[in-house]
Scaffold this active site. Sequence first.
Site, PDB file in Angstrom:
ATOM      1  N   SER A  45       0.852  -1.185   0.000  1.00 24.05           N
ATOM      2  CA  SER A  45       0.000   0.000   0.000  1.00 24.05           C
ATOM      3  C   SER A  45       0.885   1.231   0.000  1.00 24.05           C
ATOM      4  CB  SER A  45      -0.917   0.006   1.231  1.00 24.05           C
ATOM      5  OG  SER A  45      -1.751   1.141   1.238  1.00 24.05           O
TER       6      SER A  45
ATOM      7  N   SER B 160       1.069   5.733  -1.224  1.00 25.92           N
ATOM      8  CA  SER B 160       0.276   6.953  -1.119  1.00 25.92           C
ATOM      9  C   SER B 160      -0.691   7.117  -2.284  1.00 25.92           C
ATOM     10  CB  SER B 160       1.213   8.167  -1.059  1.00 25.92           C
ATOM     11  OG  SER B 160       2.052   8.186  -2.197  1.00 25.92           O
TER      12      SER B 160
ATOM     13  N   VAL C 102      -1.477  -2.442  -4.204  1.00 26.74           N
ATOM     14  CA  VAL C 102      -1.292  -3.591  -5.080  1.00 26.74           C
ATOM     15  C   VAL C 102      -1.987  -4.801  -4.479  1.00 26.74           C
ATOM     16  CG1 VAL C 102       0.414  -5.092  -6.169  1.00 26.74           C
ATOM     17  CG2 VAL C 102       0.897  -2.656  -5.890  1.00 26.74           C
TER      18      VAL C 102
ATOM     19  N   LYS D 106      -2.417  -3.134  -9.724  1.00 25.58           N
ATOM     20  CA  LYS D 106      -2.132  -1.866  -9.057  1.00 25.58           C
ATOM     21  C   LYS D 106      -3.331  -0.955  -9.250  1.00 25.58           C
ATOM     22  CE  LYS D 106       1.514   1.626  -8.698  1.00 25.58           C
ATOM     23  NZ  LYS D 106       2.829   2.065  -9.241  1.00 25.58           N
TER      24      LYS D 106
ATOM     25  N   ASP E 234      15.043   4.940 -10.642  1.00 27.60           N
ATOM     26  CA  ASP E 234      14.849   4.914  -9.184  1.00 27.60           C
ATOM     27  C   ASP E 234      15.056   3.496  -8.668  1.00 27.60           C
ATOM     28  OD1 ASP E 234      14.356   5.888  -6.677  1.00 27.60           O
ATOM     29  OD2 ASP E 234      12.179   5.940  -6.884  1.00 27.60           O
TER      30      ASP E 234
END
Length: 674
Positions: free
Chosen positions: A244, A246, A250, A264, A406
């Site tokens: 979970s 913001s 999922v 998602k 990322d």
Amino acid sequence: MQQISGFLTGLVGLVATAVMLGLLAATSRRVMGAPVGWVRAGIVSFLTLSAGSAALTYGLAENGWADADGDLTVHPLVALAAIGLTFAWAYVLGLCVLLVLELLVPTGAVPGPWRAFQGLRQGRRESRRYTQILAIGARHGLGGTLRRGARQADGTRTSRTDERRLAEGLRDTLSDAGVTFVKFGQVLSTRRDLLSPTVADTLATLQSEVPPAPWADVEAAVVAALGRPVDEVFTEFSSEPLASASVGQVHVARLPDGREVVVKVQRPGARDQVEVDLAILGRFARRLERDTAWGRNLGVVALADGFADMLHEELDYRREAENTLALRATIEDAPAGTVGRVVVPDVDLDLSGRSLLVLERLRGTPVGRAEDVLARFDADQRAELARSLLAVALDQVLAAGTFHADLHPGNVLIADDGTIGLLDMGAVGRLGEPERLGIAVLLLAIDGDDAVAATDSLLELLEPPAGLDARRLERAVGQLLLRFRSGAAVDASFAALFRLVTDAGCAVPANVASAFRTFTSLEGTLRLLSPGFDLIAGAREASRPVVDRLVTVGALRRKVTQQLVGLAPEVERFPRRVTRLVTDLEQGRFTVQVRPFADPGDRAFVTALVQQVVSTVVASAAVVAAVLLMVAEGGPQLGDGVAVFPVLGAALGFAGTVLGVRVLVFAFRGLPAR
């Protein structure tokens, strides 16, 4: 009969007001070169028309041109001239008022009534949230750093203790402010090129513990995205979320063909909440950059804007699906030895959409929580895992040009069999060929301890400031390369390189910054996979085959061939052009033609300059002529003792004043840049 006359008078006044409004708004747009709001144009038109009517009535009565009943006692031409000049100058007055208003408060700076009504509730919500964020910051000791006095005008550096206190207060403030601000802090922690190690390390500890949304809300969101009941699409769908965050959460599901997938789902109300939080974040960033020295040095407005763009992309899962497929294609062409070891999930495009993303499920544990899984591998196996991940990342950056931007420990899975999975492709960077070659040359220069080549490649990648001391930067790069070679720079090596160039004042393009951020976030992940892993040494080893592919004889031959194909038509025409040139020289026909204003920008600048000069001269001449005509004695008569020259002077003064207003607009707006 009197009622009809009054009605006709009111109707004439209404029509005159409407005509005046349209004339004033249309011509003021033309004079000022920008649209003027209809509301302010209507108000100014009404006021100037009322003032003109009052002045006309008073003037006619004062000069005896109208009796007590309002009947004219002068020649009709005199009355017509008086009416025309009165309303013409009323128009000039309104135009001047609009000019002042546009200079002080341009159209659009203040929202219109309808827009203000629509934004009232949103503004109240944002103001309450903004006040709440300020209170949270003050509670965690950031009140002093948010005041206008926090400018550090003397240039003194913050002590280590104060810096640690500031970092902890910032972390706690972002943590209490909510999930959007927590995510901003997590992104900020990867910008070690801008933040000190103390602040970056403290923000890196932020965790976004977001409670999952109720299943009923999630199910409704899935049904809305699919347009069908969940049972018609999936044979199984877990109501308990696998993760979970913001923006979304999922869930695990199974398709009718037996494939296990993860779904998602965008959290209900996430988009509205994100928009409010981003508005607050932007407002907060503008205040910090305006009032504090550290906010200006950090460039918090640019950081907040970049974060907003990234979060807006994350709100559209179609972009993430596109990124996932692009990275999956790069994995299929990855270097030998990494195919099958590093994987990217497949995407079900038929079921995915803007708020729903259906992906192949990858088994494994995030590297940040995979101590037990990694303990099953020996040191050599863990080093091989790190090398494989690094090789794939370098191949994406240098060869494919599309890379995961990322790769922090939460976005990398490690399976029991050693397979590495990449998750969350919302942040993907892209590099063109010049940038890829520049980074390849930089890695080769680092490998060869060549500070000169490394500095040159950095200057090609970045945007150096005017007056940069290249020799000084070259010496600093050389010292850093010695640290890399000796193994002294074991922590955040790429971050140290990034900080070096930014301290020198070099601007970093967004796509290059994404590549550096990839290496910076990857560094921590590699050290979790293999403690003590040397990113620089690993990059030297892993980049050789990738660079070799970029600079092979075949690749160079293809590049030269492509350029020659493009030049072939010019090469064919070259002998004919040389022959023509020689012939013209022999026969005396050779001439040189110079076009000093061939550039459109130069022509626009000169044209605007000439227009301003001519308009100024004509406006001045018209005003001077108007004054001379108005004070002239004698001349023909318009009727009833009214001379023609003063009337013409007033009309000419009207034209000169309107033209003068346009000159003032030119002066305040400035000339076009060359």
